[in-house]
Design a protein around this motif. Structure first.
Motif, PDB file in Angstrom:
ATOM      1  N   VAL A  33       0.846  -1.209   0.000  1.00 31.66           N
ATOM      2  CA  VAL A  33       0.000   0.000   0.000  1.00 31.66           C
ATOM      3  C   VAL A  33       0.875   1.251   0.000  1.00 31.66           C
ATOM      4  O   VAL A  33       0.642   2.194  -0.770  1.00 31.66           O
ATOM      5  N   ILE A  53       2.311   1.816  -3.393  1.00 30.74           N
ATOM      6  CA  ILE A  53       1.324   2.333  -4.347  1.00 30.74           C
ATOM      7  C   ILE A  53       1.077   3.821  -4.087  1.00 30.74           C
ATOM      8  O   ILE A  53       1.100   4.647  -5.001  1.00 30.74           O
ATOM      9  N   GLU A  54       0.893   4.140  -2.784  1.00 28.14           N
ATOM     10  CA  GLU A  54       0.582   5.535  -2.434  1.00 28.14           C
ATOM     11  C   GLU A  54       1.731   6.487  -2.752  1.00 28.14           C
ATOM     12  O   GLU A  54       1.504   7.638  -3.121  1.00 28.14           O
ATOM     13  N   GLY A  71       3.732   6.042  -5.152  1.00 25.07           N
ATOM     14  CA  GLY A  71       3.917   6.061  -6.605  1.00 25.07           C
ATOM     15  C   GLY A  71       5.034   5.182  -7.144  1.00 25.07           C
ATOM     16  O   GLY A  71       5.262   5.140  -8.345  1.00 25.07           O
ATOM     17  N   ARG A 117       3.039  -0.148  -8.829  1.00 22.14           N
ATOM     18  CA  ARG A 117       1.879  -0.050  -9.712  1.00 22.14           C
ATOM     19  C   ARG A 117       0.581  -0.207  -8.925  1.00 22.14           C
ATOM     20  O   ARG A 117       0.593  -0.717  -7.801  1.00 22.14           O
ATOM     21  N   GLU A 118      -0.516   0.118  -9.549  1.00 26.81           N
ATOM     22  CA  GLU A 118      -1.820  -0.170  -8.968  1.00 26.81           C
ATOM     23  C   GLU A 118      -2.023  -1.674  -9.026  1.00 26.81           C
ATOM     24  O   GLU A 118      -2.109  -2.259 -10.103  1.00 26.81           O
ATOM     25  N   CYS A 119      -2.054  -2.325  -7.881  1.00 35.17           N
ATOM     26  CA  CYS A 119      -2.332  -3.765  -7.856  1.00 35.17           C
ATOM     27  C   CYS A 119      -3.170  -4.033  -6.615  1.00 35.17           C
ATOM     28  O   CYS A 119      -3.442  -3.134  -5.838  1.00 35.17           O
ATOM     29  N   ASP A 120      -3.617  -5.260  -6.443  1.00 36.89           N
ATOM     30  CA  ASP A 120      -4.417  -5.586  -5.265  1.00 36.89           C
ATOM     31  C   ASP A 120      -3.465  -5.974  -4.133  1.00 36.89           C
ATOM     32  O   ASP A 120      -2.909  -7.075  -4.145  1.00 36.89           O
ATOM     33  N   PRO A 121      -3.260  -5.074  -3.155  1.00 35.32           N
ATOM     34  CA  PRO A 121      -2.256  -5.345  -2.115  1.00 35.32           C
ATOM     35  C   PRO A 121      -2.525  -6.646  -1.346  1.00 35.32           C
ATOM     36  O   PRO A 121      -1.591  -7.349  -0.990  1.00 35.32           O
ATOM     37  N   ARG A 173       4.431  -6.917 -12.077  1.00 34.02           N
ATOM     38  CA  ARG A 173       3.147  -6.762 -11.414  1.00 34.02           C
ATOM     39  C   ARG A 173       3.138  -5.652 -10.368  1.00 34.02           C
ATOM     40  O   ARG A 173       2.115  -5.035 -10.116  1.00 34.02           O
ATOM     41  N   VAL A 174       4.274  -5.434  -9.719  1.00 28.42           N
ATOM     42  CA  VAL A 174       4.289  -4.550  -8.549  1.00 28.42           C
ATOM     43  C   VAL A 174       5.181  -3.307  -8.755  1.00 28.42           C
ATOM     44  O   VAL A 174       4.715  -2.188  -8.660  1.00 28.42           O
ATOM     45  N   ARG A 227       7.184  -0.296 -10.330  1.00 29.90           N
ATOM     46  CA  ARG A 227       7.143   0.518 -11.533  1.00 29.90           C
ATOM     47  C   ARG A 227       8.510   0.435 -12.207  1.00 29.90           C
ATOM     48  O   ARG A 227       9.530   0.597 -11.549  1.00 29.90           O
TER      49      ARG A 227
END
Lengths: 201, 201
Positions: B141, B144-145, B147, B150-154, B195-196, B198
């Protein structure tokens, strides 16, 4: 696999091993006794004692027997659709939701735990992992050669899937909820889609 | 973690638990005895018998103690660099090649195997997996926050990494070679990169 094995036991030894496999499926390892194996065996229970020194000896030979049969079967297998084939293998470990509280993940994990302190079990599982890794790698190679899978390292991908399957078996055998199974299955699917399957398939 | 725990045992109970943890690291679970724990403990061994019914009771409370301490520590942790943080967590389980034949993967797997037949161990590992999953999800999380991820399901990614770590522990504890470790580590890195992480990081 068991159902195929149950046909055509060619001698008393194989009948005993098949009876042991059936008992393992029903009772797991810790609760297994020679008496319970005898219940699955059509001939006299004394024959089991005649052939084997004890439960561990018998269970290990059963595992070796299943592995040998499985190795033979693999060679005969035609990989028709590599993606479908791989999905079917994974379904066996993630379950398809229908089977409910299957004993199998727990039993496999229990047997594997013997390898911590028993060198014969350790040798078995080293070989068993090697056979299974080769089996998965063959499916991946077939997929790459037929153009439905991307160019990837079949050995690395196969070992990774095998390690993931082991993690799934451990967690299914040792924690209470199974909600996580769907998350892992979805994420593994995403991995396979980005790394292995061609998206245009 | 152990080194942090060893400072500041605030009472006899904690001293006993820390002695148990040290003994587990040195001897593993199967070979652990109250006498060996006593060797790590500065006060009288009889105090251990006074506080605990036996080895299983004591080991379980040690696991709970480590988990509680770990949970507290997590809250204090500042996630400075999520990617580096995640890599450091993974390194603990894949090893960095320097530690040689560490006893730790085997001990963790041995303890987990108790959960097959012991409900208290089962409850512990259900909770322990939950804490560890939350810890990994928090790192994701944060990534993601800020940056860098990537946007993924944590939750899905965290559960998948946790399951993979379990698979690594099982295989390290039960098969002979460790060559596969590098393959799995490389493949997991590829997964994280696609996947995770960037790619522009």
């Amino acid at each position: 696999v068991t159902d195929d094995l149950c046909e055509g036991a060619s001698n008393t030894r194989e009948e005993i091993l098949i009876a042991t496999l059936q008992s393992l499926r029903e009772h797991g390892y810790a609760d297994l006794t020679i008496k319970k194996i005898g219940d699955e065996f059509e001939k006299s229970q004394s024959l089991i004692y005649h052939h084997y020194d004890g439960k561990d000896d018998l269970v290990l030979e059963t595992l070796e027997f299943v592995l040998d049969r499985h190795s033979e079967q693999v060679i005969e297998d035609q990989v028709v659709n590599p993606r479908q084939h791989l999905e079917e293998v994974l379904k066996q470990f993630f379950g398809d939701g229908d089977e409910g509280g299957s004993q199998l993940p727990t039993t496999l994990f229990e047997l594997r735990a013997q390898a911590i302190h028993d060198d014969s079990y350790r040798e078995h599982f080293t070989r068993s992992d090697e056979v299974f890794r080769g089996y998965l790698a063959d499916i991946i190679v077939e997929g790459i050669e037929s153009g439905v899978f991307r160019e990837c390292d079949p050995q690395n991908v196969a070992t990774t899937i095998l390690t993931m399957i082991n993690g799934v078996l451990v967690r299914r055998a040792t924690i209470d909820d199974e909600e996580w199974l769907t998350s892992v299955r979805d994420e593994l699917e995403t991995y396979l889609e980005t790394r292995v399957y061609r998206s245009d398939e």
